[in-house]
Design a protein around this motif. Structure first.
Motif, PDB file in Angstrom:
ATOM      1  N   ALA A   1       0.901  -1.245   0.098  1.00 34.33           N
ATOM      2  CA  ALA A   1      -0.096   0.005  -0.002  1.00 34.33           C
ATOM      3  C   ALA A   1       0.964   1.286  -0.145  1.00 34.33           C
ATOM      4  CB  ALA A   1      -0.862  -0.062   1.388  1.00 34.33           C
ATOM      5  N   ASP A   2       1.997   1.115   0.640  1.00 39.21           N
ATOM      6  CA  ASP A   2       2.925   2.376   0.874  1.00 39.21           C
ATOM      7  C   ASP A   2       3.557   2.700  -0.647  1.00 39.21           C
ATOM      8  OD1 ASP A   2       2.499   2.987   3.616  1.00 39.21           O
ATOM      9  OD2 ASP A   2       4.318   2.054   4.290  1.00 39.21           O
ATOM     10  N   TRP A   3       3.730   1.515  -1.238  1.00 32.85           N
ATOM     11  CA  TRP A   3       4.287   1.571  -2.659  1.00 32.85           C
ATOM     12  C   TRP A   3       3.474   2.145  -3.728  1.00 32.85           C
ATOM     13  CZ3 TRP A   3       7.016  -3.722  -2.134  1.00 32.85           C
ATOM     14  CH2 TRP A   3       8.316  -3.568  -1.547  1.00 32.85           C
ATOM     15  N   THR A   4       2.221   1.571  -3.432  1.00 35.18           N
ATOM     16  CA  THR A   4       1.273   2.275  -4.464  1.00 35.18           C
ATOM     17  C   THR A   4       0.767   3.592  -4.204  1.00 35.18           C
ATOM     18  OG1 THR A   4      -0.093  -0.120  -4.282  1.00 35.18           O
ATOM     19  CG2 THR A   4      -1.238   1.479  -5.155  1.00 35.18           C
ATOM     20  N   LEU A   5       0.600   3.945  -3.185  1.00 33.58           N
ATOM     21  CA  LEU A   5       0.305   5.417  -2.807  1.00 33.58           C
ATOM     22  C   LEU A   5       1.584   6.276  -3.390  1.00 33.58           C
ATOM     23  CD1 LEU A   5      -1.089   5.313   0.708  1.00 33.58           C
ATOM     24  CD2 LEU A   5      -2.334   5.822  -1.250  1.00 33.58           C
ATOM     25  N   ALA A   6       2.712   5.803  -3.120  1.00 28.42           N
ATOM     26  CA  ALA A   6       3.985   6.580  -3.696  1.00 28.42           C
ATOM     27  C   ALA A   6       3.904   7.008  -5.035  1.00 28.42           C
ATOM     28  CB  ALA A   6       5.240   5.855  -3.281  1.00 28.42           C
ATOM     29  N   MET A   7       3.397   5.955  -5.896  1.00 26.95           N
ATOM     30  CA  MET A   7       3.201   6.247  -7.471  1.00 26.95           C
ATOM     31  C   MET A   7       2.185   7.406  -7.914  1.00 26.95           C
ATOM     32  SD  MET A   7       2.568   2.039  -8.381  1.00 26.95           S
ATOM     33  CE  MET A   7       1.921   2.452  -9.978  1.00 26.95           C
ATOM     34  N   PHE A   8       1.349   7.822  -6.864  1.00 27.58           N
ATOM     35  CA  PHE A   8       0.486   8.805  -7.107  1.00 27.58           C
ATOM     36  C   PHE A   8       0.712   9.918  -6.376  1.00 27.58           C
ATOM     37  CE2 PHE A   8      -1.895   4.795  -7.969  1.00 27.58           C
ATOM     38  CZ  PHE A   8      -1.946   5.024  -9.032  1.00 27.58           C
ATOM     39  N   LEU A   9       1.300  10.035  -5.250  1.00 27.49           N
ATOM     40  CA  LEU A   9       1.708  10.996  -4.117  1.00 27.49           C
ATOM     41  C   LEU A   9       3.353  11.203  -4.159  1.00 27.49           C
ATOM     42  CD1 LEU A   9      -0.845  10.122  -1.307  1.00 27.49           C
ATOM     43  CD2 LEU A   9      -1.149  11.437  -3.120  1.00 27.49           C
ATOM     44  N   LYS A  10       3.575  12.618  -3.832  1.00 23.34           N
ATOM     45  CA  LYS A  10       4.984  12.844  -3.823  1.00 23.34           C
ATOM     46  C   LYS A  10       5.543  12.457  -2.531  1.00 23.34           C
ATOM     47  CE  LYS A  10       4.965  16.725  -7.135  1.00 23.34           C
ATOM     48  NZ  LYS A  10       5.184  18.045  -7.201  1.00 23.34           N
ATOM     49  N   ARG A  11       6.897  12.252  -2.423  1.00 22.47           N
ATOM     50  CA  ARG A  11       7.496  11.783  -1.187  1.00 22.47           C
ATOM     51  C   ARG A  11       7.588  12.755  -0.193  1.00 22.47           C
ATOM     52  NH1 ARG A  11      12.829   8.587  -1.423  1.00 22.47           N
ATOM     53  NH2 ARG A  11      12.885   9.377  -3.553  1.00 22.47           N
ATOM     54  N   GLU A  12       7.324  12.452   0.991  1.00 21.79           N
ATOM     55  CA  GLU A  12       7.162  13.726   2.130  1.00 21.79           C
ATOM     56  C   GLU A  12       8.522  14.084   2.387  1.00 21.79           C
ATOM     57  OE1 GLU A  12       5.091  15.051   3.747  1.00 21.79           O
ATOM     58  OE2 GLU A  12       3.024  14.079   3.128  1.00 21.79           O
ATOM     59  N   VAL A  13       8.976  15.163   2.509  1.00 21.56           N
ATOM     60  CA  VAL A  13      10.437  15.515   2.851  1.00 21.56           C
ATOM     61  C   VAL A  13      10.496  16.504   4.196  1.00 21.56           C
ATOM     62  CG1 VAL A  13      11.102  15.362   0.526  1.00 21.56           C
ATOM     63  CG2 VAL A  13      10.056  17.417   1.141  1.00 21.56           C
ATOM     64  N   VAL A  14       9.868  16.229   5.370  1.00 25.67           N
ATOM     65  CA  VAL A  14       9.603  16.979   6.420  1.00 25.67           C
ATOM     66  C   VAL A  14      10.490  16.089   7.525  1.00 25.67           C
ATOM     67  CG1 VAL A  14       7.643  15.836   7.385  1.00 25.67           C
ATOM     68  CG2 VAL A  14       8.132  17.835   8.095  1.00 25.67           C
ATOM     69  N   SER A  15      11.453  16.995   8.181  1.00 29.99           N
ATOM     70  CA  SER A  15      12.189  16.378   9.208  1.00 29.99           C
ATOM     71  C   SER A  15      11.349  16.440  10.732  1.00 29.99           C
ATOM     72  CB  SER A  15      13.420  17.180   9.170  1.00 29.99           C
ATOM     73  OG  SER A  15      14.150  16.689  10.541  1.00 29.99           O
ATOM     74  N   LEU A  16      11.251  15.131  11.318  1.00 28.63           N
ATOM     75  CA  LEU A  16      10.789  15.316  12.700  1.00 28.63           C
ATOM     76  C   LEU A  16      11.904  14.960  13.396  1.00 28.63           C
ATOM     77  CD1 LEU A  16       7.494  13.203  11.735  1.00 28.63           C
ATOM     78  CD2 LEU A  16       7.684  15.676  11.919  1.00 28.63           C
ATOM     79  N   GLY A  17      13.013  15.617  13.744  1.00 31.63           N
ATOM     80  CA  GLY A  17      13.874  15.451  14.435  1.00 31.63           C
ATOM     81  C   GLY A  17      13.756  15.808  16.035  1.00 31.63           C
ATOM     82  N   ALA A  18      12.521  16.610  16.089  1.00 33.36           N
ATOM     83  CA  ALA A  18      12.182  16.716  17.522  1.00 33.36           C
ATOM     84  C   ALA A  18      11.598  15.487  18.234  1.00 33.36           C
ATOM     85  CB  ALA A  18      11.199  17.837  17.538  1.00 33.36           C
ATOM     86  N   MET A  19      11.216  14.499  17.351  1.00 35.50           N
ATOM     87  CA  MET A  19      10.973  13.290  17.806  1.00 35.50           C
ATOM     88  C   MET A  19      11.834  12.743  18.802  1.00 35.50           C
ATOM     89  SD  MET A  19       8.943  11.399  14.693  1.00 35.50           S
ATOM     90  CE  MET A  19       8.662  10.031  15.541  1.00 35.50           C
ATOM     91  N   GLU A  20      13.188  12.887  18.657  1.00 40.44           N
ATOM     92  CA  GLU A  20      14.288  12.309  19.390  1.00 40.44           C
ATOM     93  C   GLU A  20      14.291  12.847  20.795  1.00 40.44           C
ATOM     94  OE1 GLU A  20      17.839  12.446  17.099  1.00 40.44           O
ATOM     95  OE2 GLU A  20      16.730  11.892  15.226  1.00 40.44           O
ATOM     96  N   THR A  21      13.906  14.170  21.141  1.00 36.03           N
ATOM     97  CA  THR A  21      13.827  14.911  22.376  1.00 36.03           C
ATOM     98  C   THR A  21      12.308  15.354  22.644  1.00 36.03           C
ATOM     99  OG1 THR A  21      14.637  16.566  21.399  1.00 36.03           O
ATOM    100  CG2 THR A  21      16.369  15.282  22.484  1.00 36.03           C
ATOM    101  N   PRO A  22      11.367  14.629  22.561  1.00 38.91           N
ATOM    102  CA  PRO A  22      10.065  15.041  22.411  1.00 38.91           C
ATOM    103  C   PRO A  22       9.661  15.886  23.769  1.00 38.91           C
ATOM    104  CG  PRO A  22      10.000  12.796  22.975  1.00 38.91           C
ATOM    105  CD  PRO A  22      11.425  13.056  22.669  1.00 38.91           C
TER     106      PRO A  22
END
Length: 459
Positions: free
Chosen positions: A413-434
């Motif tokens: 499903a991830d691969w199929t959606l990627a055929m139609f939607l652009k790749r996410e390029v957001v950094s969630l670095g704050a997850m390491e120190t929430p």
């Protein structure tokens, strides 16, 4: 943890071998014939071939892991580490995540600790290096790389910018070549959304002590993979190694020096060092020495397989290769686990053991979106593929190999959606120190300077 008078089969490790062996045992044994206990520091198994794609954002990190309690229903799953084995008493010492260590008796033992990153005493590596053995590292690498693009786009300091946009990968096997291919692909896509960062500003460097990359797919495809990556702007330095990387200053043995915030270490694996405390016979490189039946040499109640075991490669030896051992890859681990599970049940019932024999079926590797290499072995014939077709083979094989239909469907499903939607390029670095932002908001405010002086005078 339950107490039972039934025989206990203790599975140490919940990776490929641990998960598949436990499932096989549960499937083959009769109701209430034995208690199966799986001990692992994590409550999930990681499908490692998907880590490069998880690092590039092609697959959701949650779909790369398989929850043990959900998959091995009917077994006890203990989150902790087995720190020692007393073979005379048949007792294991388990250190849980919290609380005191305790002893756990067993009747049959499966050693499936897997491997850890093989490192060397290189100055700065422990402080600067990023591994690629777990999903946490893959997520961390993705966030880190995108964070470097954020830094480079926002600074006017050329030295800071150059260091942020230099990415060094050490190790040219599957893990290294696939990771640099996927991350370079992601960075190329992400650069389209930055005003001050272009792909030409980035520097990707791949270093390996060997004289080739991707040795698993043979010299011809390895050469093509090298040329392909170089065509995408990746600098590849072979027959060299890293001498130091203190504070991100990378010094290679060939004399090259660069500054980098990103140093990814994928230079091979070694058996889990904990094996040395189990009192088992070990091979010259620290693997558990097993017979072709996967029984540990000199025992009839302990089995081992996968990356932590030295398993004779019967198929290769029959083909004339002397002293051949099964390589530490998923192809062998998955098949060994099934034979191991059958042998444990057979051993419990007093039946003969079956030897493990599997001929190599080839190898596949992805080097980014629509890019890959594949070598398919069919008898004496080797089919070599490259480019988009090889990439389809890579995805098809691993998509079907990942455990459980739940995960297979989610990955496709991830691969199929990627055929139609652009790749996410957001950094969630704050997850390491929430908790950092909440801590800043909740910590007591400092007393005004005037009140501090009044208190000082009063005292």
């Amino acid at each position: 943890m339950s107490t039972t008078e039934r025989p206990r089969i203790l599975v140490v490790g919940g990776g490929y071998v641990g998960l598949y062996a436990a499932r096989r045992i549960l499937k083959k044994m009769r109701y209430a014939e034995a208690t199966v206990t799986v001990v692992d520091p994590r409550s999930y198994m990681t499908y490692q071939p998907f880590l490069p794609e998880a690092a590039a954002g092609s697959i959701s990190p949650r779909h790369v892991v398989v929850p043990l309690r959900r998959v091995v229903r009917g077994a006890e799953v203990l989150t902790g580490r087995v720190t020692s084995i007393d073979q005379d008493r048949k007792v294991a010492t388990v250190a849980p995540l919290v609380g005191e260590a305790y002893e756990l008796p067993f009747d049959y033992l499966v050693v499936a600790l897997g491997a850890v990153s093989r490192t060397f005493p290189i100055p700065g590596l422990a402080e600067q290096g990023i591994g690629m053995k777990g999903v946490e590292e893959a997520i961390g690498l993705r966030n880190h790389v995108l964070e470097q693009l954020d830094k480079a786009d926002s600074t006017t300091d050329e030295d800071v910018r150059r260091k942020a946009l230099t990415f060094v990968f050490v190790g040219g096997g599957f893990a290294g070549a696939e990771t640099i291919g996927e991350v370079e692909d992601m960075a190329r896509d992400a650069a389209k959304y930055y005003t001050n960062v272009k792909r030409e500003d980035m520097r990707f460097i791949l270093v390996d002590a060997a004289d080739k990359i991707l040795p698993e797919v043979g010299p011809q495809l390895g050469k093509w993979g090298k040329e392909h990556l170089e065509g995408r702007g990746v600098e590849i330095y072979l027959s060299t190694s890293m001498d130091s990387c203190v504070d991100g200053h990378v010094v290679l043995k060939n004399g090259l020096e660069v500054d980098s915030n990103t140093i990814v270490w994928t230079a091979g694996v070694k058996p889990n060092p904990a094996l040395a405390r189990f009192g088992l016979p070990l091979g010259p490189r620290g693997h558990v020495d097993t017979a072709p039946t996967l029984q540990v040499q000199g025992t009839d109640y302990i089995w081992a397989a996968g990356d932590n075991a030295q398993v004779p490669d019967i198929a290769a030896r029959k083909a004339g290769v002397e002293n051949a051992w099964c390589p530490p890859n998923a192809q062998h681990a998955l098949r060994q686990a099934k034979v191991l599970g059958d042998n444990v049940v057979s051993g419990m019932r007093g039946f003969p053991q079956k030897e493990y024999a599997h001929a190599n079926k080839g190898a596949v590797a992805g080097l980014g979106l629509h890019k890959g290499v594949a070598m398919i072995v069919m008898g004496k014939m080797k089919i070599k593929l490259k480019g988009r077709l090889a990439w389809y083979m890579h995805r098809g094989y691993h998509g079907l190999a990942v455990p459980t239909w739940n995960r297979k469907i989610r990955v496709f499903a991830d691969w199929t959606l990627a055929m139609f939607l652009k790749r996410e390029v957001v950094s969630l670095g704050a997850m390491e120190t929430p908790r950092e932002e909440f801590y800043e908001a909740a910590k007591p405010a400092p007393a005004p300077a005037a009140k501090v002086e009044e208190k000082a005078k009063a005292s």
